[in-house]
Design a protein around this motif. Structure first.
Motif, PDB file in Angstrom:
ATOM      1  N   HIS A   1      13.926  36.907  35.602  1.00  0.00           N
ATOM      2  CA  HIS A   1      15.151  36.596  34.839  1.00  0.00           C
ATOM      3  C   HIS A   1      16.307  37.522  35.201  1.00  0.00           C
ATOM      4  O   HIS A   1      17.021  38.024  34.348  1.00  0.00           O
ATOM      5  CB  HIS A   1      14.862  36.624  33.331  1.00  0.00           C
ATOM      6  CG  HIS A   1      14.026  35.472  32.895  1.00  0.00           C
ATOM      7  ND1 HIS A   1      13.685  35.235  31.582  1.00  0.00           N
ATOM      8  CD2 HIS A   1      13.437  34.466  33.602  1.00  0.00           C
ATOM      9  CE1 HIS A   1      12.914  34.155  31.501  1.00  0.00           C
ATOM     10  NE2 HIS A   1      12.751  33.662  32.717  1.00  0.00           N
TER      11      HIS A   1
ATOM     12  N   LEU B   1      16.038  28.703  39.548  1.00  0.00           N
ATOM     13  CA  LEU B   1      15.728  29.440  38.315  1.00  0.00           C
ATOM     14  C   LEU B   1      14.226  29.688  38.188  1.00  0.00           C
ATOM     15  O   LEU B   1      13.785  30.750  37.742  1.00  0.00           O
ATOM     16  CB  LEU B   1      16.228  28.659  37.093  1.00  0.00           C
ATOM     17  CG  LEU B   1      17.747  28.597  36.896  1.00  0.00           C
ATOM     18  CD1 LEU B   1      18.088  27.711  35.690  1.00  0.00           C
ATOM     19  CD2 LEU B   1      18.340  29.993  36.697  1.00  0.00           C
ATOM     20  N   ARG B   2      13.445  28.692  38.582  1.00  0.00           N
ATOM     21  CA  ARG B   2      11.982  28.857  38.462  1.00  0.00           C
ATOM     22  C   ARG B   2      11.499  29.993  39.368  1.00  0.00           C
ATOM     23  O   ARG B   2      10.541  30.685  39.048  1.00  0.00           O
ATOM     24  CB  ARG B   2      11.267  27.551  38.831  1.00  0.00           C
ATOM     25  CG  ARG B   2      11.449  26.470  37.769  1.00  0.00           C
ATOM     26  CD  ARG B   2      10.388  25.367  37.901  1.00  0.00           C
ATOM     27  NE  ARG B   2      10.703  24.220  37.055  1.00  0.00           N
ATOM     28  CZ  ARG B   2      10.438  24.142  35.758  1.00  0.00           C
ATOM     29  NH1 ARG B   2       9.860  25.158  35.120  1.00  0.00           N
ATOM     30  NH2 ARG B   2      10.761  23.066  35.069  1.00  0.00           N
TER      31      ARG B   2
ATOM     32  N   THR C   1      13.383  24.867  32.500  1.00  0.00           N
ATOM     33  CA  THR C   1      12.782  26.093  33.042  1.00  0.00           C
ATOM     34  C   THR C   1      12.551  27.148  31.981  1.00  0.00           C
ATOM     35  O   THR C   1      11.790  28.089  32.206  1.00  0.00           O
ATOM     36  CB  THR C   1      13.698  26.743  34.099  1.00  0.00           C
ATOM     37  OG1 THR C   1      14.888  27.195  33.433  1.00  0.00           O
ATOM     38  CG2 THR C   1      14.077  25.770  35.202  1.00  0.00           C
TER      39      THR C   1
ATOM     40  N   HIS D   1      14.590  29.305  31.324  1.00  0.00           N
ATOM     41  CA  HIS D   1      15.302  30.494  31.820  1.00  0.00           C
ATOM     42  C   HIS D   1      16.496  30.797  30.909  1.00  0.00           C
ATOM     43  O   HIS D   1      17.198  29.898  30.483  1.00  0.00           O
ATOM     44  CB  HIS D   1      15.779  30.220  33.256  1.00  0.00           C
ATOM     45  CG  HIS D   1      16.205  31.452  33.991  1.00  0.00           C
ATOM     46  ND1 HIS D   1      17.341  32.136  33.673  1.00  0.00           N
ATOM     47  CD2 HIS D   1      15.618  32.118  35.030  1.00  0.00           C
ATOM     48  CE1 HIS D   1      17.468  33.179  34.486  1.00  0.00           C
ATOM     49  NE2 HIS D   1      16.415  33.190  35.328  1.00  0.00           N
TER      50      HIS D   1
END
Lengths: 313, 313, 313, 313
Positions: B48, B42-43, B78, B80
């Motif tokens: 996104h 995710l990072r 994160t 996210h």
């Protein structure tokens, strides 16, 4: 009649209630019926007042099976005209039984054991001699008389409102038995019975039936050591493991519990029962040795690998 | 998406067939989903573009459970905005799961495992974020869209002909679960899972799930020694004992078999399964040590005698 | 696609939701599909952009059956390559239908009508052209794709967890249909449908299907006189007589109720339905003439006495 | 005992087979038991040799109900100590019956009629006087004795292997009856019985029960015109419509058929039965008038519209 256990005793009580005068050959509830004693009793009856020899093929209360063929031979040897009546409630369809070949006069069977049905149906198989005797019998009876049923059998109907759900279930049971093959059904019961007995011996506990020639293929009763209440054990097992054992009766009330191994049961299910029993013995603090389930597994493996005979030696 | 095993792979394939572009974090089919790897993925996604993190709570194919709370925390760490989607087919109602508390966005459940019903029903539990995402989603869909069902739910009706027999069965299942108590249900699954693992270890065999923190409370996959075909073993067990194990998949196809210990199952039944498995291993000639069933029995006895903790140390 | 009623409309909506661009030949919800209009539509499509002609064999919402053979001929007459897709949910196993002979490309069936099962199963019968089209289709799909099922069909397995209870039920349904004989099954549906229509006419009420050539053998929708709410009527009948009629839809919502006469239903049961309907009409104060049940009885008697043809003239 | 019909006759035969000496008040099989004749018989018995008055509440064979309260009063008027025994097989749970209030000594009930279960269970309700009489009775009996059951009742167990499936079914039946409410159950049976009689009268046929004060709420026997074989009619109806009527007995054998209207049956189902019967009468060429089903419908509508009383006048 022969005192093999609770159900033989109830049969004798039933006869008495019906106004008959049963002679009851005493027994210790730990063996099957002894053909020699039956022969002896008949020989004493010079007047032929005895009308029938009544035996349970399998005494459900004790797990002792009475071989019928020796009894047939014993009766024949005496020349006594008594009928031979056999209760097969807990043996029918689980072990070999030959109404015609053994010249049994009346065989009584039920739905709820080897036929794998709920309770609610009973059968009579009759010989010509039984039918002739019924014609001259003076015992008052209505529902238990055979006439109405025999008449209707010819037409394929029932004299009373029939429990059709039982008849339909019976048709399915019989199909299932034939699909497996009766020889396989009987071998399965023999295997599971022996596996159970091996477990009991490995636990160091005593089988109620004290003579191997009377071992039952469908029920094994297990004596607990002195001072241990079998009903308390049964309750603990029921509450902890949702397993329900048969109760004990008569002189051994609260002294033993019964493991049923008949009907719709296979090796895996039986092992579940035996392992659960071993666990329940531990939880109940009943003195015993581990290894009963293991002994049963070893026997079943041997039986399936063709080495059953070797294992049994 | 995370490659925990066969069903995660099928979910990924399904996404691809629907025109999505899943990223698939690779795995070796012997653990659950690693929260750290999800966080790392995710990072990397600064733009996104990832719309959802998809995890199987319990990978039915391998017997590895992925704890959801650490994954929730990893996503949160994160920042996210990806949705969290969790498949609970083989864990629901068998182990603790908290859709709301763990802020899962979409939970997928089914009837045929812990809910003890035949196959034929699936559920979605949805968060507000999931509902909002559905409104702007451009993926074409009809049956799988939620709108019709959500509208009818208000009235207590169904948008299509409902499988009422499943709904009626579900009402009974839920009553059964509450009658036992969810805590007891979860403890029972944990106990039977641990008993199974102890049996496997006593046999000297390897559990497919190689890290205890991912052990499944509902399924245990058992690796056979090199050179032994698990499908042949499964067939022999089915034919001899009428027991049906789960198949193996993917890189370990034909290498393992799966024991299910979920749903309407208790200690005695489980012991029947484990004893049968030990017998089948013998008959199949799979190298193993005896004592697996015994180890399971010892553990269950300890668990019921309040000594489970001691026994586990 | 052809607007025969609610379920045709839902099928069109489904297509739209899946990203397709259905053309919808308008209808008034009181007839079946008109082959001539389909032909006209296809002839206009010089570019062959239309991929399929989609028709409900029996529009469950209105009780109008669309004969498929004329539609097949109309398509053939144009030389247009469109596939022919037919929904047989509420006609399959209740009236004659010939997937192969009529060269239907995709036939869709379901379990819960003429196959007499609970809901939970659907079928597709496919032509070679349909299979070929599926290979080049660009519509994204996963569960609805046929590949996995076709592959597993070869092995006799299922690609997903199958609803085995439905498959076992289906085997019984098919046995029941063959035991009665399909011709008898179809004749029974035709007879009960005609009996129902005679009852409706005797009541002086209007059958929603306004052209006899589209009469449905499985469902008859009955229009109530202006000013009478069919939902109120249905509720009264449900509460008083525990009878549940089908609802009304679309432009005729609340204007009609539907009587199903399909599946496991016989003359006596049908007469119970029609007599109950006549009683409910009385209790609801719906203007009607007596004699509907009587008219149906007269027809059924004539049908069984070999005079059905005469009675029908 | 009172000759109300076949089942009263069988009860008398049963008594005789059991060695009792029943007196049988003659009847013509077309009415219930006459309290005045019972009183007369008891008054003649100065020595009080009669032990019991035995009456069928509802003679299943003829559809004649014998009101019990007048019989109770007639017995009381004589001061005779005879017990009152009532067979409620085909009335229990279908019409009002008061074992305690009417001081019946032995009430006999069964599972398979108003209790809506399959056959397989019978009940006795006993007064203190019945229990006292049983203690001094010299009739030999075993299964039919109450002692074992009374003893076990205290513990909540059964003296023999119980038909648990019947007991579980009974619990559901009783719940169903209470859910509907006994008053509603009785009113429903009364309504369907009257609807049936109105149909029979409209057909111009004769009800076997010739006095309205004995009309049965559960069974209506219908006489066919001279020269018409009721068994042939029943066979035709069974083959054509899969409907099974009760047979005829005794002096009226082959002269009538019986319509049952008891148990799990409602207005619509009843109308199916009556319409089917009217259709079968036509097909069998039995002389009758049309309009029976219509007359029943009119009555049911009136009953539901609150006008039943008016309609009945």
């Amino acid at each position: 009649m022969v005192e093999t256990g609770q159900f033989a005793t109830q049969w004798k009580d039933m006869a008495r209630k019906l106004g008959l005068k049963p002679e009851f050959i005493p027994g210790d509830w730990r063996t099957g019926a002894d053909a020699a004693k039956i022969e002896e009793q008949l020989r004493k009856d010079k007047a032929h007042e005895i009308k029938a020899v009544c035996v349970l093929h399998n005494e459900t209360a004790t797990g002792c099976l009475s071989p019928i063929e020796p009894i047939r031979k014993a009766i024949d040897a005496t020349g006594h005209p008594a009928l031979l009546m056999v209760d097969t409630i807990s043996s029918l369809a689980s072990t070999d039984y030959r109404h015609d070949e053994w010249r049994v006069d009346i065989t009584i069977g039920g739905a709820q054991k080897g036929l794998m049905l709920p309770p609610g149906m009973s059968f009579n198989a009759l010989s010509d001699r039984a039918l002739a005797a019924a014609k001259t019998s003076k015992l008052t009876k209505s529902f238990w008389a055979w006439d109405d049923m025999l008449n209707m059998n010819k037409l394929g109907f029932f004299p009373y409102t029939p429990a059709t759900q039982m008849l339909q279930g019976l048709a399915v049971s019989i199909d299932m038995l034939h699909e497996e093959g009766l020889d396989n059904v009987f071998a399965r019961h023999a295997r599971l019975a022996e596996a159970t007995r091996r477990a009991v011996r490995a636990w160091g506990l005593e089988i109620l039936c004290r003579d191997p020639k009377y071992y039952s293929p469908t029920i094994t009763a297990v004596l607990l050591p002195e001072g241990h209440d079998a009903d308390a054990f049964r309750n603990l097992a029921l509450e902890t493991f949702n397993i329900s054992y048969g109760a004990s009766f008569g002189p051994y009330a609260k002294r033993y519990f019964r493991i049923g191994h008949l009907g719709d049961i296979n090796d895996g299910w039986m092992m579940g029962v035996l392992a659960t029993t071993e666990m329940a013995l531990s939880l109940a603090g009943i003195p015993h040795k581990k290894g009963g389930a293991q002994a049963a597994m070893d026997y079943i493996v041997a039986a399936h690998s063709g080495g059953a005979r070797a294992a049994a030696e």
